[in-house]
Design an enzyme around this catalytic site. Structure first.
Site, PDB file in Angstrom:
ATOM      1  N   SER A  70     -51.521  29.446  -9.705  1.00 52.98           N
ATOM      2  CA  SER A  70     -50.242  29.758 -10.334  1.00 52.98           C
ATOM      3  C   SER A  70     -50.332  31.100 -11.041  1.00 52.98           C
ATOM      4  O   SER A  70     -51.312  31.378 -11.730  1.00 52.98           O
ATOM      5  CB  SER A  70     -49.892  28.672 -11.357  1.00 52.98           C
ATOM      6  N   SER A 130     -39.224  23.243 -16.916  1.00 52.44           N
ATOM      7  CA  SER A 130     -40.158  24.035 -16.108  1.00 52.44           C
ATOM      8  C   SER A 130     -41.079  23.129 -15.286  1.00 52.44           C
ATOM      9  O   SER A 130     -41.422  23.467 -14.150  1.00 52.44           O
ATOM     10  CB  SER A 130     -40.982  24.948 -17.010  1.00 52.44           C
ATOM     11  N   ASP A 175     -33.856  15.686 -14.913  1.00 49.86           N
ATOM     12  CA  ASP A 175     -34.327  17.043 -14.645  1.00 49.86           C
ATOM     13  C   ASP A 175     -34.613  17.246 -13.162  1.00 49.86           C
ATOM     14  O   ASP A 175     -34.267  18.270 -12.567  1.00 49.86           O
ATOM     15  CB  ASP A 175     -35.583  17.340 -15.462  1.00 49.86           C
TER      16      ASP A 175
HETATM   17  C1  GLA Z   1     -36.216  15.415 -20.993  1.00 51.40           C
HETATM   18  C2  GLA Z   1     -36.486  14.375 -19.907  1.00 51.40           C
HETATM   19  C3  GLA Z   1     -35.180  13.907 -19.261  1.00 51.40           C
HETATM   20  C4  GLA Z   1     -34.158  13.480 -20.316  1.00 51.40           C
HETATM   21  C5  GLA Z   1     -34.046  14.546 -21.387  1.00 51.40           C
HETATM   22  C6  GLA Z   1     -33.159  14.100 -22.521  1.00 51.40           C
HETATM   23  O1  GLA Z   1     -35.714  16.578 -20.423  1.00 51.40           O
HETATM   24  O2  GLA Z   1     -37.307  14.926 -18.909  1.00 51.40           O
HETATM   25  O3  GLA Z   1     -35.452  12.842 -18.381  1.00 51.40           O
HETATM   26  O4  GLA Z   1     -34.480  12.235 -20.854  1.00 51.40           O
HETATM   27  O5  GLA Z   1     -35.305  14.888 -21.930  1.00 51.40           O
HETATM   28  O6  GLA Z   1     -31.856  13.971 -22.088  1.00 51.40           O
END
Ligand code: GLA
Length: 389
Positions: A70, A130, A175
């Site tokens: 990386s 990220s 995410d």
């Molecule tokens: C982090 C987690 C997500 C979610 C958010 C809060 O980003 O990875 O799954 O729970 O917090 O909304």
């Protein structure tokens, strides 16, 4: 716009491994408009992909060996075999690509050896996903290259499993789904219970608005234990209320208060109130976007921040200061985005107000001892993960 990135990543791959990559893929980071800590409660979220992305150049090997490098790492090439992969077997940043390969193998796919080179411009530790971007880039690359044909929502679930079971972080599925499923110019309205989703057009420019992202420069390093604690509190509350998940509590007003009164601890009442009202805020935000009433989104965002601060207790002084300063300087709304305890704040405002808002936030931070200077950029809803070459 991304082709130059792809060429650079491919050239770096050649310099590292002495052969051409078979392809280059990228997966973006995200901000979340609204719907925080709802995803592990089977609830609703409304994330937006960022132009910032993790990129991976890949070529298969026939000896079962995996090599990972990386540009953001320590310069070393991490090396292990596919057969040796087991939860936690690779540590540090390489755990993310390793977890992606592990979960594909666990899912029953024949994973070959592979050379990988990763490069990311998603700021680390800033609450912009990220790590999900890294994992999703590798998963999409493998899915494509190996011709697995895994649908994106399922790929997102696999990425979540890698993070939960390989890396050991008890996160939800927002995410990963944002990174894989978002579309340019839209927010992704996702029901995390059944993964059903809809692209909700988000044309900020047409509405004369921008989304300013404020990096509070507070790394959410302590988030893990606190995140788990909240997740467990939500699960306990759901049990006590006799529902599968807090998503199933739909009450409001006095009816909600009566339900909350059944919970034995004040903390459980606050956690539950956040999740229930936050789900309602996501639905409200979607209604507003559908109606083209983008300015009216402001107060919904600000109410979401108050709920994170007062009920879910995941804000921090830097986030609160950024939100307050933005509102005083005329923003329509502002809230901390992501897992919490720092990371980034999003601000909805007219472009003409951006200089005043950034100056106000920078000044408020400068007045405090030991606070890092905040960083700023404006978010444009970018496409989800894809092959670049
Ligand atoms: C982090 C987690 C997500 C979610 C958010 C809060 O980003 O990875 O799954 O729970 O917090 O909304």
């Amino acid at each position: 716009m991304n082709e130059p990135h792809a060429a650079v990543v491919a050239e770096e791959f050649v310099a590292l491994y002495g052969r051409e990559p078979e392809g280059v893929w990228q997966a973006p980071g995200r901000i979340n408009l609204i719907g925080e800590h709802t995803d592990y409660n089977d609830g609703f979220v409304l994330p937006v992909a960022l132009p910032h992305a993790a990129r991976v150049a890949v070529a298969r090997r026939d000896d079962g060996v995996v090599r990972v490098h990386s540009s953001q790492g320590d310069g070393d090439v991490a090396e292990f075999t596919v057969d040796s992969l087991a939860p936690g077997s690779v540590a540090g940043w390489a755990a993310y690509p390793a977890g992606a390969l592990w979960v594909l193998r666990e899912d029953g796919h024949a994973v070959p050896g592979i050379d990988l080179h990763l490069d990311s411009d998603v700021p680390f530790g800033a609450g912009l996903s990220s790590s999900a971007a890294l994992q999703c880039a590798v998963l999409l690359a493998c899915d494509d290259l190996l011709g697995l044909g895994i649908e994106r929502p399922r790929l997102a679930r696999l990425a979540q499993r890698a993070e939960n079971d390989y890396v050991g972080a008890p996160v939800g599925v927002m995410d990963q789904t944002a990174s894989l499923c978002c579309a340019e110019g839209a927010a992704l309205f996702l029901d995390t219970r059944d993964m059903s989703q809809r692209q909700v057009p988000l044309d900020l420019a047409a509405a004369g608005l921008v989304l300013l992202v404020v990096d509070t420069r507070v790394e959410h390093g302590h988030a893990d234990g606190a995140y788990r604690h909240r997740r467990e509190g939500c699960e306990r509350s759901a049990d006590l209320l006799g529902v599968k998940a807090l998503r199933d509590v739909e009450a409001a007003g006095p009816e909600l208060n009566a339900l909350l009164a059944r919970l034995p601890e004040p903390e459980l009442r606050r956690l539950t109130r956040h999740v229930v009202t936050e789900n309602e805020r996501v639905l409200e935000a979607v209604r507003l976007l559908d109606d083209g009433r983008l300015r009216a989104l402001g107060p919904v965002l600000t109410a979401g921040h108050a709920s994170q601060r007062d009920d879910f207790a995941i804000s921090c002084p830097q986030s609160d200061t950024a939100v307050d300063a933005a509102l005083v300087a005329g923003a329509l709304g502002a809230r901390q985005t992501g897992g919490g305890f720092g990371g980034c704040v999003i601000v909805l405002t007219e472009p003409a107000r951006v200089p005043g808002i950034t100056a106000a936030i920078a000044a408020a931070y400068a007045a405090r001892d030991g606070w890092n200077a905040p960083a700023f950029f404006t978010a444009t809803p970018a496409p989800g993960a894809r092959r670049l070459r």
